[in-house]
Design a protein around this motif. Structure first.
Motif, PDB file in Angstrom:
ATOM      1  N   PRO A   1       0.837  -1.207   0.000  1.00 49.90           N
ATOM      2  CA  PRO A   1       0.000   0.000   0.000  1.00 49.90           C
ATOM      3  C   PRO A   1       0.867   1.250   0.000  1.00 49.90           C
ATOM      4  CG  PRO A   1       0.027  -0.974   2.170  1.00 49.90           C
ATOM      5  CD  PRO A   1       0.763  -1.923   1.263  1.00 49.90           C
ATOM      6  N   MET A   2       0.332   2.293  -0.579  1.00 51.87           N
ATOM      7  CA  MET A   2       1.068   3.548  -0.637  1.00 51.87           C
ATOM      8  C   MET A   2       1.073   4.187   0.752  1.00 51.87           C
ATOM      9  SD  MET A   2       0.466   6.739  -3.200  1.00 51.87           S
ATOM     10  CE  MET A   2      -0.973   7.384  -2.406  1.00 51.87           C
ATOM     11  N   GLU A   3       2.224   4.672   1.158  1.00 43.73           N
ATOM     12  CA  GLU A   3       2.318   5.316   2.459  1.00 43.73           C
ATOM     13  C   GLU A   3       1.715   6.704   2.384  1.00 43.73           C
ATOM     14  OE1 GLU A   3       6.220   5.336   4.000  1.00 43.73           O
ATOM     15  OE2 GLU A   3       6.558   3.229   3.596  1.00 43.73           O
ATOM     16  N   ARG A   4       0.877   7.018   3.361  1.00 42.90           N
ATOM     17  CA  ARG A   4       0.249   8.333   3.389  1.00 42.90           C
ATOM     18  C   ARG A   4       1.157   9.304   4.121  1.00 42.90           C
ATOM     19  NH1 ARG A   4      -5.905   8.031   3.135  1.00 42.90           N
ATOM     20  NH2 ARG A   4      -6.221   5.983   2.215  1.00 42.90           N
ATOM     21  N   PRO A   5       1.170  10.547   3.693  1.00 40.80           N
ATOM     22  CA  PRO A   5       1.991  11.526   4.407  1.00 40.80           C
ATOM     23  C   PRO A   5       1.412  11.806   5.787  1.00 40.80           C
ATOM     24  CG  PRO A   5       0.688  12.593   2.718  1.00 40.80           C
ATOM     25  CD  PRO A   5       0.495  11.116   2.544  1.00 40.80           C
ATOM     26  N   LEU A   6       2.298  12.151   6.686  1.00 42.09           N
ATOM     27  CA  LEU A   6       1.848  12.459   8.035  1.00 42.09           C
ATOM     28  C   LEU A   6       1.028  13.738   8.024  1.00 42.09           C
ATOM     29  CD1 LEU A   6       5.158  11.737   9.956  1.00 42.09           C
ATOM     30  CD2 LEU A   6       3.144  10.281   9.791  1.00 42.09           C
ATOM     31  N   ALA A   7      -0.073  13.706   8.771  1.00 38.62           N
ATOM     32  CA  ALA A   7      -0.932  14.892   8.838  1.00 38.62           C
ATOM     33  C   ALA A   7      -0.280  15.926   9.740  1.00 38.62           C
ATOM     34  CB  ALA A   7      -2.301  14.510   9.381  1.00 38.62           C
ATOM     35  N   SER A   8      -0.190  17.120   9.242  1.00 31.11           N
ATOM     36  CA  SER A   8       0.377  18.189  10.059  1.00 31.11           C
ATOM     37  C   SER A   8      -0.653  19.305  10.171  1.00 31.11           C
ATOM     38  CB  SER A   8       1.671  18.714   9.439  1.00 31.11           C
ATOM     39  OG  SER A   8       1.393  19.292   8.184  1.00 31.11           O
ATOM     40  N   HIS A   9      -0.833  19.782  11.350  1.00 30.41           N
ATOM     41  CA  HIS A   9      -1.806  20.833  11.612  1.00 30.41           C
ATOM     42  C   HIS A   9      -1.113  22.173  11.794  1.00 30.41           C
ATOM     43  CE1 HIS A   9      -4.868  17.798  11.920  1.00 30.41           C
ATOM     44  NE2 HIS A   9      -4.129  17.142  12.781  1.00 30.41           N
ATOM     45  N   ARG A  10       0.032  22.304  11.201  1.00 29.23           N
ATOM     46  CA  ARG A  10       0.780  23.551  11.339  1.00 29.23           C
ATOM     47  C   ARG A  10       0.424  24.485  10.202  1.00 29.23           C
ATOM     48  NH1 ARG A  10       6.908  22.078  11.739  1.00 29.23           N
ATOM     49  NH2 ARG A  10       6.378  21.398   9.662  1.00 29.23           N
ATOM     50  N   ALA A  11       0.197  25.722  10.561  1.00 28.77           N
ATOM     51  CA  ALA A  11      -0.031  26.750   9.549  1.00 28.77           C
ATOM     52  C   ALA A  11       1.257  27.551   9.409  1.00 28.77           C
ATOM     53  CB  ALA A  11      -1.167  27.655   9.984  1.00 28.77           C
ATOM     54  N   PRO A  12       1.514  28.094   8.252  1.00 35.47           N
ATOM     55  CA  PRO A  12       2.739  28.892   8.109  1.00 35.47           C
ATOM     56  C   PRO A  12       2.673  30.139   8.983  1.00 35.47           C
ATOM     57  CG  PRO A  12       1.387  29.070   6.150  1.00 35.47           C
ATOM     58  CD  PRO A  12       0.758  28.031   7.016  1.00 35.47           C
ATOM     59  N   ALA A  13       3.760  30.411   9.643  1.00 39.05           N
ATOM     60  CA  ALA A  13       3.836  31.585  10.505  1.00 39.05           C
ATOM     61  C   ALA A  13       4.668  32.646   9.808  1.00 39.05           C
ATOM     62  CB  ALA A  13       4.456  31.216  11.845  1.00 39.05           C
ATOM     63  N   LEU A  14       4.075  33.807   9.583  1.00 40.25           N
ATOM     64  CA  LEU A  14       4.782  34.895   8.937  1.00 40.25           C
ATOM     65  C   LEU A  14       5.430  35.762  10.003  1.00 40.25           C
ATOM     66  CD1 LEU A  14       2.060  35.864   6.326  1.00 40.25           C
ATOM     67  CD2 LEU A  14       4.033  34.396   6.015  1.00 40.25           C
TER      68      LEU A  14
END
Length: 94
Positions: free
Chosen positions: A50-63
């Motif tokens: 099976p294809m590995e799914r990317p890890l879910a990240s809940h980070r938004a870019p911080a300017l």
């Protein structure tokens, strides 16, 4: 001279392609392992994994502010949309 160079590049590319085909073929022929590790072989079961799914990240870019810059100033001249009316020159005399 260019013909020899073109022939040389063609021969080298064909030789590299042949080396790749021979290497892959011999690698497939010589690939063997014990019966215990057959179920975990990444080569034998390449299409069944099976294809590995990317890890879910809940980070938004911080300017962040890098530095303070002054705002750009208006140019010291104002462009004029009219072209200057210069008289046409006569062609050079021969």
């Amino acid at each position: 001279m260019r013909e020899k160079r073109a022939i040389r590049y063609a021969v080298i590319s064909v030789a590299l392609l042949a080396l790749l085909v021979v290497t892959v073929t011999l690698g497939g022929i010589w690939h063997h392992h014990s019966k215990l590790s057959d179920t975990n072989c990444s080569i034998c079961h390449l299409n069944h994994q099976p294809m590995e799914r990317p890890l879910a990240s809940h980070r938004a870019p911080a300017l962040t502010t890098v530095g303070h810059r002054p705002e750009p100033q208006e140019p010291g001249f104002t462009p004029n949309p009219e072209t200057p009316r210069l008289p046409a020159r006569a062609p050079p005399s021969a």
